[in-house]
Scaffold this active site. Structure first.
Site, PDB file in Angstrom:
ATOM      1  N   SER A   1      10.823  10.209  -5.810  1.00 15.78           N
ATOM      2  CA  SER A   1       9.960  10.902  -4.863  1.00 15.78           C
ATOM      3  C   SER A   1      10.299  12.392  -4.823  1.00 15.78           C
ATOM      4  CB  SER A   1      10.084  10.242  -3.480  1.00 15.78           C
ATOM      5  OG  SER A   1       9.034  10.634  -2.632  1.00 15.78           O
TER       6      SER A   1
ATOM      7  N   ASP B   1      -0.019   3.997  -4.785  1.00 16.82           N
ATOM      8  CA  ASP B   1       1.004   4.686  -3.991  1.00 16.82           C
ATOM      9  C   ASP B   1       0.352   5.310  -2.759  1.00 16.82           C
ATOM     10  OD1 ASP B   1       2.882   6.579  -2.968  1.00 16.82           O
ATOM     11  OD2 ASP B   1       3.863   6.682  -4.919  1.00 16.82           O
TER      12      ASP B   1
ATOM     13  N   HIS C   1       4.960   3.020  -3.264  1.00 17.66           N
ATOM     14  CA  HIS C   1       5.831   4.196  -3.381  1.00 17.66           C
ATOM     15  C   HIS C   1       7.277   3.730  -3.455  1.00 17.66           C
ATOM     16  CE1 HIS C   1       6.647   8.499  -3.049  1.00 17.66           C
ATOM     17  NE2 HIS C   1       7.672   8.186  -2.273  1.00 17.66           N
TER      18      HIS C   1
END
Length: 343
Positions: free
Chosen positions: A159, A293, A321
């Site tokens: 991320s 996501d 995610h």
């Protein structure tokens, strides 16, 4: 990017077989939201981490958490994997410890870098971390290479950490001291992702991050005042009161940007988004993304054909995610990462 397509929608990177990368979500976690939340709350393997504190050139510090393979010192030609966590994460986040356990099973030593203020102890300076903080990665990696000159290095980012990693790889080009890298669930276009967390169901994630960031900002200011760091506390006080902030964009505009030398949120996003650095990456890199996501809209993904040949995009139809849970006890994501960096 060129490549074959799985029947489940997974885009295969160059030279890979279907069986190597096919991802099918657990039947009880069919949606991106379910995949995302399960990873957050389901727990993770327990690993024995050994902490090391690096004193930085600017007077601050960064804490590293090692999981050693064998003795507490890497041998000659051993591979060390540097791992970067996401927004509001740390070295004890479930996806970090899951990967460290998998890497240890593969015979690899790993070191999870806690961004400033994320190791459980508030950092000394007003500045913190953000999606473009590649200078901290450069300083840490330089110290690791200096300490272990006979070792090989690879890197993994999740991320926010994936964005930082890709930005750093692009900045360093051929000089990046890693052989391979993997970025998972990367917000390539920060502006698009920030806006997405203000719309629809994704607002739940945006509100969660805003609460965490605002609380961290308040706590840090109090901490600095109580520890006779009035100059640094004054820098935070000069940014105003975070009360009333309702979105990631607003937080970045009022705090992240001015605190780290950007004109505003738009300037921060434009200069820090990893999408603009992808063409300059020269080391073999795997990008693992999911089309469902909830934090990263389609508009934020790299355009087809825009990646250099050494950068592979694995885009699965499902996975959420930093999810990619194929079943109870599944470690599909961790095995995929480990397979890539050891092949």
């Amino acid at each position: 990017m060129a490549g074959s397509e799985m029947t489940d929608g997974t885009q295969l990177p160059y030279g890979e077989s279907d069986s190597a990368v096919s991802f099918t979500p657990a039947w009880w976690l069919p949606s991106g939201h379910a995949q995302t939340l399960w990873r957050r709350f389901a727990g993770a393997p327990v690993v024995t981490q050994q902490r090391e504190r690096l004193e930085l050139l600017d007077g601050d510090f960064i804490d590293l958490d090692w999981v050693w393979q064998g003795a507490n010192s890497p041998g000659r030609d051993e591979t060390i994997v540097l791992i970067l966590h996401g927004l509001c994460g740390c070295s004890s986040s479930p996806y970090i410890t899951s990967l460290q356990a998998q890497l240890q099973a593969y015979g690899l030593t790993s070191v999870a870098m806690n961004f400033r203020g994320c190791s459980g102890e508030i950092n000394r300076l007003a500045r913190a971390y953000h999606s473009g903080i590649s200078d901290d990665v450069q300083e840490v990696m330089s110290r690791l290479v200096q300490a272990y000159p006979d070792c090989r290095f690879t890197a993994v980012g999740y991320s926010l950490g994936g964005n930082v990693l890709l930005k750093w790889l692009g900045e360093q080009g051929e000089q990046a001291p890693v052989e391979r890298a993997v970025a998972v669930s990367t917000p390539f276009d920060l502006a698009q992702c920030s806006l997405a967390m203000g719309r629809g169901p994704s607002r739940l994630y945006g509100r969660y991050f805003v609460r965490r960031l605002v609380n961290d900002m308040r706590g840090k200011r109090v901490h600095l005042e109580q520890h006779d760091a009035r100059e640094q506390a004054g820098i935070l006080a000069g940014l105003g009161d975070p009360d009333g902030i309702r979105s990631i964009w607003e937080f970045d505009d009022r705090f992240t940007a001015p605190l780290h030398g950007f004109a505003d949120a738009a300037d921060y996003y434009a200069r820090s988004s990893s999408s603009r650095f992808l063409p300059e990456i020269r080391k073999d890199t795997l990008l693992i993304q999911s089309a469902d996501d909830p934090l990263i809209p389609d508009a934020a993904l790299p355009a087809a054909g825009s990646l250099p040949g050494n950068v592979q995009l694995l885009l699965s139809r499902a996975g959420g995610h930093v999810g990619f849970i194929a079943g109870a006890g599944s470690n599909w994501l961790e095995r995929r990462i480990a397979d890539f960096i050891t092949r």
